[in-house]
Scaffold this active site. Structure first.
Site, PDB file in Angstrom:
ATOM      1  N   SER A 295      62.479  58.394  59.855  1.00  0.00           N
ATOM      2  CA  SER A 295      63.631  57.794  60.537  1.00  0.00           C
ATOM      3  C   SER A 295      63.272  56.831  61.661  1.00  0.00           C
ATOM      4  O   SER A 295      64.165  56.239  62.271  1.00  0.00           O
ATOM      5  CB  SER A 295      64.547  58.890  61.090  1.00  0.00           C
ATOM      6  OG  SER A 295      65.250  59.522  60.039  1.00  0.00           O
TER       7      SER A 295
ATOM      8  N   LYS B 287      64.839  53.475  61.514  1.00  0.00           N
ATOM      9  CA  LYS B 287      66.166  53.156  62.038  1.00  0.00           C
ATOM     10  C   LYS B 287      66.117  52.252  63.279  1.00  0.00           C
ATOM     11  O   LYS B 287      67.127  51.646  63.647  1.00  0.00           O
ATOM     12  CB  LYS B 287      66.920  54.443  62.345  1.00  0.00           C
ATOM     13  CG  LYS B 287      67.219  55.272  61.085  1.00  0.00           C
ATOM     14  CD  LYS B 287      68.010  56.522  61.425  1.00  0.00           C
ATOM     15  CE  LYS B 287      68.446  57.269  60.166  1.00  0.00           C
ATOM     16  NZ  LYS B 287      67.410  58.156  59.640  1.00  0.00           N
TER      17      LYS B 287
ATOM     18  N   SER C 173      70.308  60.391  64.240  1.00  0.00           N
ATOM     19  CA  SER C 173      69.481  59.970  63.107  1.00  0.00           C
ATOM     20  C   SER C 173      70.228  60.115  61.784  1.00  0.00           C
ATOM     21  O   SER C 173      69.660  60.506  60.762  1.00  0.00           O
ATOM     22  CB  SER C 173      68.171  60.770  63.057  1.00  0.00           C
ATOM     23  OG  SER C 173      67.205  60.095  62.287  1.00  0.00           O
TER      24      SER C 173
END
Length: 347
Positions: A126, A129, A183
């Site tokens: 993640s 992101k 997330s």
């Protein structure tokens, strides 16, 4: 300057052409003259094309600028940390044996304080992101209204979600909070389709932005970091990406938040509430940073392929900023223990 074509330039015995011949082949000269910005060398209007900038290349824009015009060009990395290999601490106090890659970067001094395998390509989970948020704010507006599509219906086991359903409507601002605080993978997909028209289209935008900021050793195929072939970054590229993302005030604001509550609309116009908490174990109080360091915020990431990952913005007692990153640590407890050791390098 009078516009002169390349053939006449040679015939007239131009001193510029003569000096170019010493460092470039005739073919390279022609390619160079065709790709320089409008007005460069010949004064003819030409479209600017990419041209390598490297002092070690036999043919590059660095050598053309320095050897032809005798002008010292500003380095692309003039205000960035640059590292080739590993960098250890003087006393060897950092134990990073359970992590595959790690780095600590002093943003004020542009100094690499620690580096381990920072150019190794790894799954970012993640931490992807951060690039998603950067691209979203570059090409979108926080007030944009997103209508959630079927692409946000993520069914992968263990994937973190914020509960978005097709037809839901929320602002890009709300989606970015879900993306960076909690997330949420469904928020990432919703943002990608809104900005890029599709997951694939947005991934192309991510890769274009990565190249623009120098993160040339990374490649993205999705906006959330769920495991996929040919989706990778390096610890150094993540430093570059995070450093660029921190130029956005909204990203700085969001990564510092421990929780977030908002209301958005479902497909029928009914209100839906969203309550999120940070995944950052320093911000939620489960782990304590060294006394001389204040954690401003960052991004966590975990998948089976990527292991446990973390990138942080921190400040010392004088307010000087640092970026630290660890990729593929074996366990969450180990990840934060190693990150604390890394942060202890900051005086």
């Amino acid at each position: 300057m009078k516009c002169t074509n390349k053939r006449n330039l040679k015939a007239q015995g131009s001193p510029v052409f003569s000096r170019l011949k010493k460092i470039l082949s005739r073919t390279a000269v022609i390619c160079l003259l065709a790709s320089l910005p409008a007005g460069a060398l010949t004064g003819c209007g030409k479209e600017e094309l990419p041209f390598a900038y490297n002092p070690d290349y036999e043919v590059s824009s660095y050598r053309v600028v320095n050897e032809v015009s005798s002008v010292v060009a500003d380095s692309f990395a003039d205000d960035l940390c640059v590292v080739i290999g590993d960098v250890g601490t003087e006393n060897g106090a950092v134990d990073m044996s359970e992590a595959t890659a790690a780095g600590l970067f002093d943003l004020n001094k542009n100094n690499v304080m620690y580096a381990k395998n920072v150019h190794e390509r790894l799954q970012p989970a993640s931490l992807t992101k951060i690039m998603t948020a950067l691209v979203a704010l570059k090409y979108g507006n926080p007030d944009d209204m997103i209508t959630v599509t079927d692409e946000a219906s993520i069914t992968e086991s263990g994937a973190v979600l914020c509960g978005l359903k097709p037809g839901d409507q929320l602002t890009l601002n709300q989606a970015l909070h879900a993306l960076l605080i909690h997330s949420a993978n469904d928020a990432a997909a919703a943002i990608a389709v809104h900005i890029g028209g599709s997951i694939e289209g947005f991934a192309e935008m991510m890769n274009k932005e990565a190249l623009a900021i120098g993160a040339t050793n990374s490649h993205f195929v999705n906006p959330h970091g769920l495991t996929a072939d040919n989706h990778y970054v390096t610890a150094y590229d993540l430093y570059l990406i995070f450093n660029e993302a921190l130029k956005q005030d909204l990203i700085n604001e969001i990564i510092h938040m421990t929780s977030y509550e908002t209301v958005y609309m479902d497909k029928d116009g009914n209100s839906k509430s969203m309550s999120l908490k940070t995944t950052n174990q320093y911000l939620n109080g489960n782990f304590k940073a060294p006394e001389q360091v204040t954690i401003i915020g960052g991004k966590t990431g975990t998948t089976n392929a990527a292991g446990n990952c973390l990138i942080l913005l921190s400040k010392d007692t004088s307010g000087n900023p640092y970026i630290s990153v660890i990729l593929r640590s074996k366990e969450k407890q180990i990840l934060y223990t190693e990150m604390t050791e890394l942060l202890n390098v900051i005086n």
